[in-house]
Enzyme design. Sequence first.
Site, PDB file in Angstrom:
ATOM      1  N   HIS A 465       0.813  -1.217   0.000  1.00  0.00           N
ATOM      2  CA  HIS A 465       0.000   0.000   0.000  1.00  0.00           C
ATOM      3  C   HIS A 465       0.848   1.270   0.000  1.00  0.00           C
ATOM      4  O   HIS A 465       0.315   2.366  -0.170  1.00  0.00           O
ATOM      5  CB  HIS A 465      -0.972  -0.003   1.191  1.00  0.00           C
ATOM      6  CG  HIS A 465      -0.312   0.129   2.525  1.00  0.00           C
ATOM      7  ND1 HIS A 465      -0.018  -0.952   3.322  1.00  0.00           N
ATOM      8  CD2 HIS A 465       0.104   1.215   3.219  1.00  0.00           C
ATOM      9  CE1 HIS A 465       0.546  -0.543   4.440  1.00  0.00           C
ATOM     10  NE2 HIS A 465       0.635   0.769   4.402  1.00  0.00           N
ATOM     11  N   ASP A 545       0.264  -8.157   2.376  1.00  0.00           N
ATOM     12  CA  ASP A 545       0.468  -6.759   1.989  1.00  0.00           C
ATOM     13  C   ASP A 545       1.967  -6.480   1.888  1.00  0.00           C
ATOM     14  O   ASP A 545       2.593  -6.015   2.839  1.00  0.00           O
ATOM     15  CB  ASP A 545      -0.196  -5.839   3.014  1.00  0.00           C
ATOM     16  CG  ASP A 545      -0.057  -4.362   2.663  1.00  0.00           C
ATOM     17  OD1 ASP A 545       0.440  -4.063   1.568  1.00  0.00           O
ATOM     18  OD2 ASP A 545      -0.444  -3.519   3.488  1.00  0.00           O
ATOM     19  N   SER A 640       5.111   1.897   7.879  1.00  0.00           N
ATOM     20  CA  SER A 640       4.760   0.710   7.098  1.00  0.00           C
ATOM     21  C   SER A 640       5.983   0.150   6.387  1.00  0.00           C
ATOM     22  O   SER A 640       6.719   0.886   5.724  1.00  0.00           O
ATOM     23  CB  SER A 640       3.691   1.059   6.053  1.00  0.00           C
ATOM     24  OG  SER A 640       2.408   0.973   6.595  1.00  0.00           O
TER      25      SER A 640
END
Length: 699
Positions: A465, A545, A640
């Site tokens: 993402h 992810d 992230s």
Amino acid sequence: MVRFFGLNKKKNEEKENTDLPADNEQNAAETSSSNVSGNEERIDPNSHDTNPENANNDDASTTFGSSIQSSSIFSRGRMTYGTGASSSMATSEMRSHSSGHSGSKNSKNLQGFKDVGKPLRAVSFLSPVKEEESQDTQNTLDVSSSTSSTLATSENARENSFTSRRSITLEYIHKSLSELEENLVDIMDDIHQDVISISKAVIEAIEYFKEFLPTTRDRIPYRISLEKSSSLRKINKIVLHFLDNLLVSDAFSNSRSILLRRFYFFLKKLNLITDDDLISESGVLPCLSVFCIGSHCNLPSMDKLGMILDELTKMDSSIISDQEGAFIAPILRGITPKSSILTIMFGLPNLQHEHYEMIKVLYSLFPDVHMYCVKDYIKKAASAVGSIPSHTAATIDTIAPTKFQFSPPYAVSENPLELPISMSLSTETSAKITGTLGGYLFPQTGSDKKFSQFASCSFAITCAHVVLSEKQDYPNVMVPSNVLQTSYKKVLTKESDRYPDGSVEKTAFLEEVQRIDQNLNWQKSNKFGQVVWGERAIVDHRLSDFAIIKVNSSFKCQNTLGNGLKSFPDPTLRFQNLHVKRKIFKMKPGMKVFKIGASTGYTSGELNSTKLVYWADGKLQSSEFVVASPTPLFASAGDSGAWILTKLEDRLGLGLVGMLHSYDGEQRQFGLFTPIGDILERLHAVTKIQWDIDPQLDG
């Protein structure tokens, strides 16, 4: 459930109607007993406890001073409190009130009768008497003649009190815990049936804690275990239910603080809080915290709780709907890890009154598992940067005032062709989204000629993402982040406009802006790498992810934290302990881990044994997670992709546990991650190649 509550309510009403006189007598007896305990603790000659809590006992009897009150204009009529030598009935009333008390209290009260004329201090519970001056002289003589015998009684009482504390038995302690549990359970039943107000209930609960082991002032000579005492677990649950669910309003802040402090001394008396714990005697109130469920946790309901959450993740998402980011986190909650019980935290981004009502319904589901709800939610750990605070722009060198040293809000490598892990990262065209470079992976092609073109390649990994977008399929990636550098440049340019042209300050700002432009141009000419594959999808009820970036061959890739990064709070992260040398496939609950994110830098925590369940992207998902420790912060936006690392025990170096992908956006104490084993397994399934954190050896 409703019918059960109704029956209990009916029984309580009948009891109140039929046994009212007896209840009044019992309350009077309890008040008398409470007063005895308070005075025995205060005069104990063998105690060295100087705690303000004990010095200022909450019992009403401690309002007595060296001066017993005299007749005063504060009385509304001829009825006034018995005081000193001005009231003949005071002596008899005081003797009657203290008939069941120790000699110590009588001695102290009687000594006060000699202090005639000292300032008045009102006492609310003494019996009002008629003013009869004619009997004062005789009463005073009676008091004086009995002083010597009273002092002897006081010495005996002190000795008996000390002996009783030394001879306290484990059976008596468990019996006292059982009685306290029964009293608190009755209070909680009355609350749930609306028989008693919360304000009155918390006062009663505090009084029950005061009456627990009244002759024991310090710690008991035993160690009580939560795992073996069901009464202690239930007591903890009731107190936490008060603090987390019933007393959350600001109107109850004072009651909440008093109950929490009483609970703290209760745990301390049972040796569940030691002097080495974070809670100190400095006067700072203790606070509730969350802790991970580690490998040493043997609480009875843990296995059952894990089974329920596992079954929940297998449910069909089409029949479930909840707020985006809502989650259920199984944790431990309490003042310290040893005094904590199993807890289910319900995180909701839009917390409403109906959610607290839901907690009341679920209260009796487990007798010793606490449940509470908070305003919190799971969100991606990528950052949508708007601007960078100007206070991070520059610092003046005190040695050379004409020189300015700028400190960018992101890590910069000493060698632009040797980029360590954990640096900031974004796509070349991204305007807002930025994340963290996790580390480097290397394909293990072996002798298969079909994959020979990848044999000497290096790949970086981060969250999908962060780098995937609908506008571009295979975007180029920049390290450090293009987003952070551009925002930093805007802040400096805006700040430079505040200084006159030609000034030293403006020149320094513009020189730093020029340096950033040069670095951005160099990065565009020497591209770090390009995204070749990535996905953000639910695979087997788990979030996948991550994306891999093929790194330009001119860059040297090593899984090391690098020497150019900012200093770490852990002084052992030096030399060989900067290098990632092993993959950790078997994660041990309670394992101490850390991460270095581009946003929050170094933070530490512990692995939780049970997964967190949350609702995101229209589906029910689960994930391993880290609970922040010792500080209540683990991750934030911009982290992230950061690798979850741990120090190896059997050798120097670091072990790779997984990669961070999400966090709880409100409190930021949980870090959700994908285990490295799952990442490598998924990469093998997609590419048909084995992957490792070390380059493939030739031959």
